[in-house]
Scaffold this motif. Sequence first.
Motif, PDB file in Angstrom:
ATOM      1  N   ALA A   1       0.741  -1.050  -0.054  1.00  0.00           N
ATOM      2  CA  ALA A   1      -0.324  -0.316  -0.093  1.00  0.00           C
ATOM      3  C   ALA A   1       1.155   1.162  -0.025  1.00  0.00           C
ATOM      4  O   ALA A   1       2.322   0.878   0.728  1.00  0.00           O
ATOM      5  N   ARG A   2       0.049   2.705   0.018  1.00  0.00           N
ATOM      6  CA  ARG A   2       0.580   3.547  -0.056  1.00  0.00           C
ATOM      7  C   ARG A   2       0.353   4.341   0.910  1.00  0.00           C
ATOM      8  O   ARG A   2      -0.660   4.978   0.671  1.00  0.00           O
ATOM      9  N   VAL A   3       1.796   4.958   2.024  1.00  0.00           N
ATOM     10  CA  VAL A   3       1.517   5.382   2.780  1.00  0.00           C
ATOM     11  C   VAL A   3       2.113   6.052   3.503  1.00  0.00           C
ATOM     12  O   VAL A   3       2.425   6.215   3.188  1.00  0.00           O
ATOM     13  N   LEU A   4       0.784   7.617   3.561  1.00  0.00           N
ATOM     14  CA  LEU A   4       0.979   8.228   4.685  1.00  0.00           C
ATOM     15  C   LEU A   4       1.650   8.181   6.086  1.00  0.00           C
ATOM     16  O   LEU A   4       0.735   7.806   6.580  1.00  0.00           O
ATOM     17  N   VAL A   5       2.502   8.920   6.688  1.00  0.00           N
ATOM     18  CA  VAL A   5       3.107   8.225   7.823  1.00  0.00           C
ATOM     19  C   VAL A   5       3.149  10.198   8.139  1.00  0.00           C
ATOM     20  O   VAL A   5       4.137  10.864   8.045  1.00  0.00           O
TER      21      VAL A   5
ATOM     22  N   PHE B   1      12.337   9.518  16.109  1.00  0.00           N
ATOM     23  CA  PHE B   1      12.421   8.344  16.263  1.00  0.00           C
ATOM     24  C   PHE B   1      11.264   7.137  15.848  1.00  0.00           C
ATOM     25  O   PHE B   1      11.522   6.126  15.124  1.00  0.00           O
ATOM     26  N   VAL B   2      10.387   7.828  15.745  1.00  0.00           N
ATOM     27  CA  VAL B   2       9.022   6.787  15.656  1.00  0.00           C
ATOM     28  C   VAL B   2       9.327   6.821  14.449  1.00  0.00           C
ATOM     29  O   VAL B   2       8.308   5.689  14.289  1.00  0.00           O
ATOM     30  N   ARG B   3       8.882   8.205  13.735  1.00  0.00           N
ATOM     31  CA  ARG B   3       8.826   8.376  12.314  1.00  0.00           C
ATOM     32  C   ARG B   3       9.647   7.256  11.144  1.00  0.00           C
ATOM     33  O   ARG B   3       8.884   6.413  11.047  1.00  0.00           O
TER      34      ARG B   3
ATOM     35  N   SER C   1       7.052  -3.824   2.870  1.00  0.00           N
ATOM     36  CA  SER C   1       6.932  -3.918   1.314  1.00  0.00           C
ATOM     37  C   SER C   1       5.850  -2.502   0.930  1.00  0.00           C
ATOM     38  O   SER C   1       4.860  -2.402  -0.133  1.00  0.00           O
ATOM     39  N   HIS C   2       5.568  -2.020   1.760  1.00  0.00           N
ATOM     40  CA  HIS C   2       4.541  -0.363   1.195  1.00  0.00           C
ATOM     41  C   HIS C   2       5.422  -0.056   1.394  1.00  0.00           C
ATOM     42  O   HIS C   2       6.933   0.620   1.281  1.00  0.00           O
ATOM     43  N   THR C   3       4.683   1.931   0.334  1.00  0.00           N
ATOM     44  CA  THR C   3       5.609   2.369  -0.218  1.00  0.00           C
ATOM     45  C   THR C   3       5.265   3.404   0.491  1.00  0.00           C
ATOM     46  O   THR C   3       4.185   3.990   1.219  1.00  0.00           O
ATOM     47  N   VAL C   4       6.188   4.614   1.360  1.00  0.00           N
ATOM     48  CA  VAL C   4       5.580   5.430   2.628  1.00  0.00           C
ATOM     49  C   VAL C   4       6.304   6.407   2.702  1.00  0.00           C
ATOM     50  O   VAL C   4       7.240   6.879   1.738  1.00  0.00           O
ATOM     51  N   ARG C   5       5.880   7.588   2.578  1.00  0.00           N
ATOM     52  CA  ARG C   5       6.272   9.381   2.402  1.00  0.00           C
ATOM     53  C   ARG C   5       5.664   9.206   3.895  1.00  0.00           C
ATOM     54  O   ARG C   5       4.580   8.820   4.534  1.00  0.00           O
ATOM     55  N   SER C   6       6.669  10.325   4.214  1.00  0.00           N
ATOM     56  CA  SER C   6       6.587  10.828   5.972  1.00  0.00           C
ATOM     57  C   SER C   6       6.168  12.276   5.818  1.00  0.00           C
ATOM     58  O   SER C   6       7.321  12.762   5.061  1.00  0.00           O
ATOM     59  N   VAL C   7       5.598  12.861   7.196  1.00  0.00           N
ATOM     60  CA  VAL C   7       6.009  14.554   7.324  1.00  0.00           C
ATOM     61  C   VAL C   7       5.405  14.504   8.738  1.00  0.00           C
ATOM     62  O   VAL C   7       5.146  12.936   9.570  1.00  0.00           O
ATOM     63  N   GLY C   8       6.086  15.880   9.271  1.00  0.00           N
ATOM     64  CA  GLY C   8       5.718  16.383  10.688  1.00  0.00           C
ATOM     65  C   GLY C   8       5.053  16.614  11.317  1.00  0.00           C
ATOM     66  O   GLY C   8       5.192  16.948  12.480  1.00  0.00           O
TER      67      GLY C   8
ATOM     68  N   VAL D   1      -3.661   6.402   5.964  1.00  0.00           N
ATOM     69  CA  VAL D   1      -2.673   6.992   6.288  1.00  0.00           C
ATOM     70  C   VAL D   1      -2.620   7.186   7.495  1.00  0.00           C
ATOM     71  O   VAL D   1      -3.680   6.770   8.375  1.00  0.00           O
ATOM     72  N   ILE D   2      -2.091   7.123   8.141  1.00  0.00           N
ATOM     73  CA  ILE D   2      -1.080   6.733  10.007  1.00  0.00           C
ATOM     74  C   ILE D   2      -1.008   8.273  10.661  1.00  0.00           C
ATOM     75  O   ILE D   2       0.160   8.912  10.077  1.00  0.00           O
ATOM     76  N   LEU D   3      -1.896   9.121  10.894  1.00  0.00           N
ATOM     77  CA  LEU D   3      -1.569  10.218  11.745  1.00  0.00           C
ATOM     78  C   LEU D   3      -1.328  10.212  13.012  1.00  0.00           C
ATOM     79  O   LEU D   3      -2.553   9.736  13.815  1.00  0.00           O
TER      80      LEU D   3
END
Length: 234
Positions: free
Chosen positions: A2-6, A12-14, A25-32, A49-51
């Motif tokens: 899945a395409r996941v936005l963190v 550290f958690v990120r 095997s997920h595709t990840v993008r992350s923002v703060g 989205v994991i918020l």
Amino acid sequence: MARVLVVEDDQFVRSALIRHLTDASHTVRSVGTALEALREVAHVRFDLVILDLGLPDLDGSEALKMLRGITDVPVIVATARDDEREIVRLLNAGADDYLTKPFSVEHLSARMAAVLRRARPVAGDVPPSTVLRVGGLAIDPLRREAELDGVRLDLTRREFDLLAFLAGRPGVVVARKELLAEVWQQSYGDDQTIDVHLSWLRRKLGETAARPRYLHTLRGVGVKLEPPRAERMP
Ligand code: CA
């Protein structure tokens, strides 16, 4: 996969989340920050989205509401607070599920799998154009529309699923465990999640637990949906 936005400000958690999701095997993008998250979902299509709710710029449920204003992507919120009012607030603001910090990667994986399974129903799961009718309720699972006495109901995805599942077996008492398995696709969990959704659904149907019309809770047994007494066929 899945395409996941963190969305997480704790570095550290990120990093741990990114590593775990990438390994799976997920595709990840992350923002703060919440504002970066809003910008991301406006431009990129995500499956999930994991918020994190403790973000530096916006209150968590405010961020969730703004997110919901632009996308219906499934959202799992990570909250440090585990009280009922907070959870009700989050579910009402459009969260699909929640995790209480700290959580294990196994727990996250299980929740993710359930949410993703729900978001992508297997073809053939829903019989074509079968409108379920119970009293004044009309539920179209294919178009995901529900009406009560000809008035369109504004339901969240989960409320709709719950209503459609119960409407598919009118008059039958469904155990909470079965609801959890069939609607939430979880083999374990707390009744509170179901009760919270039932109470919101009840409110949208214009009834209360004390004066039920369609939704009947049988303490210790389960829930059933049936036409109000006066409207029942002889
Ligand atoms: Ca945080």
